[in-house]
Design a protein around this motif. Structure first.
Motif, PDB file in Angstrom:
ATOM      1  N   PRO A 108       0.808  -1.220   0.000  1.00 32.12           N
ATOM      2  CA  PRO A 108       0.000   0.000   0.000  1.00 32.12           C
ATOM      3  C   PRO A 108       0.844   1.274   0.000  1.00 32.12           C
ATOM      4  O   PRO A 108       0.458   2.277  -0.611  1.00 32.12           O
ATOM      5  N   ALA A 109       1.978   1.223   0.673  1.00 32.89           N
ATOM      6  CA  ALA A 109       2.851   2.395   0.681  1.00 32.89           C
ATOM      7  C   ALA A 109       3.292   2.728  -0.742  1.00 32.89           C
ATOM      8  O   ALA A 109       3.261   3.893  -1.163  1.00 32.89           O
ATOM      9  N   ILE A 110       3.669   1.691  -1.486  1.00 29.59           N
ATOM     10  CA  ILE A 110       4.073   1.915  -2.876  1.00 29.59           C
ATOM     11  C   ILE A 110       2.906   2.443  -3.699  1.00 29.59           C
ATOM     12  O   ILE A 110       3.053   3.358  -4.513  1.00 29.59           O
ATOM     13  N   SER A 111       1.727   1.871  -3.471  1.00 27.11           N
ATOM     14  CA  SER A 111       0.537   2.356  -4.179  1.00 27.11           C
ATOM     15  C   SER A 111       0.323   3.847  -3.923  1.00 27.11           C
ATOM     16  O   SER A 111      -0.034   4.604  -4.828  1.00 27.11           O
ATOM     17  N   LYS A 112       0.556   4.259  -2.686  1.00 26.72           N
ATOM     18  CA  LYS A 112       0.414   5.679  -2.371  1.00 26.72           C
ATOM     19  C   LYS A 112       1.434   6.517  -3.140  1.00 26.72           C
ATOM     20  O   LYS A 112       1.091   7.551  -3.713  1.00 26.72           O
ATOM     21  N   HIS A 113       2.664   6.046  -3.139  1.00 23.14           N
ATOM     22  CA  HIS A 113       3.695   6.780  -3.873  1.00 23.14           C
ATOM     23  C   HIS A 113       3.331   6.882  -5.346  1.00 23.14           C
ATOM     24  O   HIS A 113       3.495   7.925  -5.973  1.00 23.14           O
ATOM     25  N   LEU A 114       2.808   5.783  -5.878  1.00 25.45           N
ATOM     26  CA  LEU A 114       2.425   5.795  -7.288  1.00 25.45           C
ATOM     27  C   LEU A 114       1.302   6.792  -7.544  1.00 25.45           C
ATOM     28  O   LEU A 114       1.258   7.456  -8.579  1.00 25.45           O
ATOM     29  N   LYS A 115       0.404   6.893  -6.587  1.00 21.27           N
ATOM     30  CA  LYS A 115      -0.678   7.850  -6.769  1.00 21.27           C
ATOM     31  C   LYS A 115      -0.142   9.283  -6.788  1.00 21.27           C
ATOM     32  O   LYS A 115      -0.585  10.119  -7.576  1.00 21.27           O
ATOM     33  N   VAL A 116       0.838   9.541  -5.925  1.00 18.48           N
ATOM     34  CA  VAL A 116       1.471  10.864  -5.931  1.00 18.48           C
ATOM     35  C   VAL A 116       2.117  11.141  -7.289  1.00 18.48           C
ATOM     36  O   VAL A 116       1.930  12.210  -7.884  1.00 18.48           O
ATOM     37  N   LEU A 117       2.841  10.143  -7.782  1.00 15.63           N
ATOM     38  CA  LEU A 117       3.510  10.306  -9.078  1.00 15.63           C
ATOM     39  C   LEU A 117       2.487  10.490 -10.194  1.00 15.63           C
ATOM     40  O   LEU A 117       2.691  11.266 -11.127  1.00 15.63           O
ATOM     41  N   GLU A 118       1.374   9.770 -10.071  1.00 11.58           N
ATOM     42  CA  GLU A 118       0.344   9.849 -11.093  1.00 11.58           C
ATOM     43  C   GLU A 118      -0.301  11.234 -11.102  1.00 11.58           C
ATOM     44  O   GLU A 118      -0.482  11.842 -12.152  1.00 11.58           O
ATOM     45  N   ARG A 119      -0.619  11.724  -9.912  1.00 11.69           N
ATOM     46  CA  ARG A 119      -1.233  13.042  -9.825  1.00 11.69           C
ATOM     47  C   ARG A 119      -0.284  14.123 -10.302  1.00 11.69           C
ATOM     48  O   ARG A 119      -0.709  15.185 -10.754  1.00 11.69           O
ATOM     49  N   ALA A 120       0.999  13.883 -10.171  1.00  5.83           N
ATOM     50  CA  ALA A 120       1.983  14.846 -10.673  1.00  5.83           C
ATOM     51  C   ALA A 120       2.188  14.681 -12.172  1.00  5.83           C
ATOM     52  O   ALA A 120       2.954  15.427 -12.780  1.00  5.83           O
ATOM     53  N   GLY A 121       1.537  13.705 -12.742  1.00  5.37           N
ATOM     54  CA  GLY A 121       1.651  13.485 -14.179  1.00  5.37           C
ATOM     55  C   GLY A 121       2.940  12.813 -14.594  1.00  5.37           C
ATOM     56  O   GLY A 121       3.271  12.764 -15.773  1.00  5.37           O
ATOM     57  N   LEU A 122       3.656  12.265 -13.623  1.00  8.77           N
ATOM     58  CA  LEU A 122       4.951  11.660 -13.925  1.00  8.77           C
ATOM     59  C   LEU A 122       4.821  10.197 -14.299  1.00  8.77           C
ATOM     60  O   LEU A 122       5.773   9.591 -14.815  1.00  8.77           O
ATOM     61  N   VAL A 123       3.658   9.637 -14.032  1.00  7.18           N
ATOM     62  CA  VAL A 123       3.443   8.223 -14.304  1.00  7.18           C
ATOM     63  C   VAL A 123       2.042   8.054 -14.878  1.00  7.18           C
ATOM     64  O   VAL A 123       1.095   8.683 -14.417  1.00  7.18           O
ATOM     65  N   SER A 124       1.926   7.232 -15.899  1.00  5.91           N
ATOM     66  CA  SER A 124       0.610   6.873 -16.406  1.00  5.91           C
ATOM     67  C   SER A 124       0.461   5.365 -16.294  1.00  5.91           C
ATOM     68  O   SER A 124       1.447   4.639 -16.218  1.00  5.91           O
TER      69      SER A 124
END
Lengths: 135, 135
Positions: free
Chosen positions: A44-60
């Motif tokens: 879940p911690a990684i999922s959270k980090h991914l969500k941050v990256l996604e919201r920043a547009g750095l990850v799709s």
DNA sequence: GGGTTACATAACCTTCTGGTTATCAAACCA
DNA sequence: TGGTTTGATAACCAGAAGGTTATGTAACCC
């Protein structure tokens, strides 16, 4: 949750876990479990980090059955560099190494113009009053 | 308080007030009250922001009687760009504008080499396990 | 010396961050 | 059909961030 793009980008980059994730993604798509594997951290911690990256547009993210493969989306990084670029005059401190860095950055282009000067654009920041760009 | 240099740099840049302060300092030295003036924010708040910038190495301070003039110290910015530079291949999305940006960055140098590839160095990150640099 | 200017510090509050465990949902496999 | 993967979500918690007001301190000016 920072609302401005640059806020989100820099905030996302401020965490070493997220930088490592981006580094991993630069090697190609990866699933969440693949991304989580190297870390001593819960999924879940990684999922959270991914969500941050996604919201920043750095990850799709895509979809592949149960998997949600992550892909690097580096445009915000370019925008960040664009912001930082306005400060290039102040890197003068050691122009030797700077030149080396920029040669590396240049990926092989052949420029011939000389210092057009900052674009005097908008930061998009508007903290509580002024914008922010060097002159 | 992030301990790694890159953490501190990016975290410092993640706040619009601090980016505006840096922009102001790019125009030259300034005192705390001068820096605080444009903001609808108390002086202690600005002092806090300055401390963050100082700990990130982005600002150094002198002394002039009661005043503590702030000076831009842009080396961490260069380091940040150095980190971002490793992702240049992924900016390809719109190479036109990227080239323009890099030409601008180049301040007038004339390289002729082609894409030496990432330095494969250390992030210095070590979140809970891996380092972080693209391949 | 006494007031003023310039700044830092302290104490406090609220919100965001980064992590946890527990649980749920979807799509695969047998 | 039922179990396993893959991942997201919820609820919770400690600590950091960003702001406030109040106060302290150093150097100036009269």
């Amino acid at each position: 949750m920072p609302t401005e793009p640059l806020d989100a980008t820099f905030a996302a980059l401020a965490d070493p876990t997220r930088r490592a994730i981006l580094a991993r993604l630069a090697a190609g798509e990866a699933t969440v479990t693949e991304l989580a594997a190297p870390f001593r951290m819960s999924q879940p911690a990684i999922s959270k980090h991914l969500k941050v990256l996604e919201r920043a547009g750095l990850v799709s993210r895509g979809r592949d059955a149960q998997r949600r493969p992550c892909r690097l989306q580096a445009r915000p990084l370019r925008d960040a560099v664009a912001w930082l670029a306005d400060y290039r005059d102040y890197w003068a401190e050691s122009y030797q190494r700077l030149d080396a860095l920029l040669d590396d950055l240049q990926t092989g282009g052949g420029p011939d113009d000389a210092d057009p000067g900052p674009s005097a654009g908008q930061d998009g920041a508007t903290p509580r009053s002024p914008d922010g760009r060097p002159g």
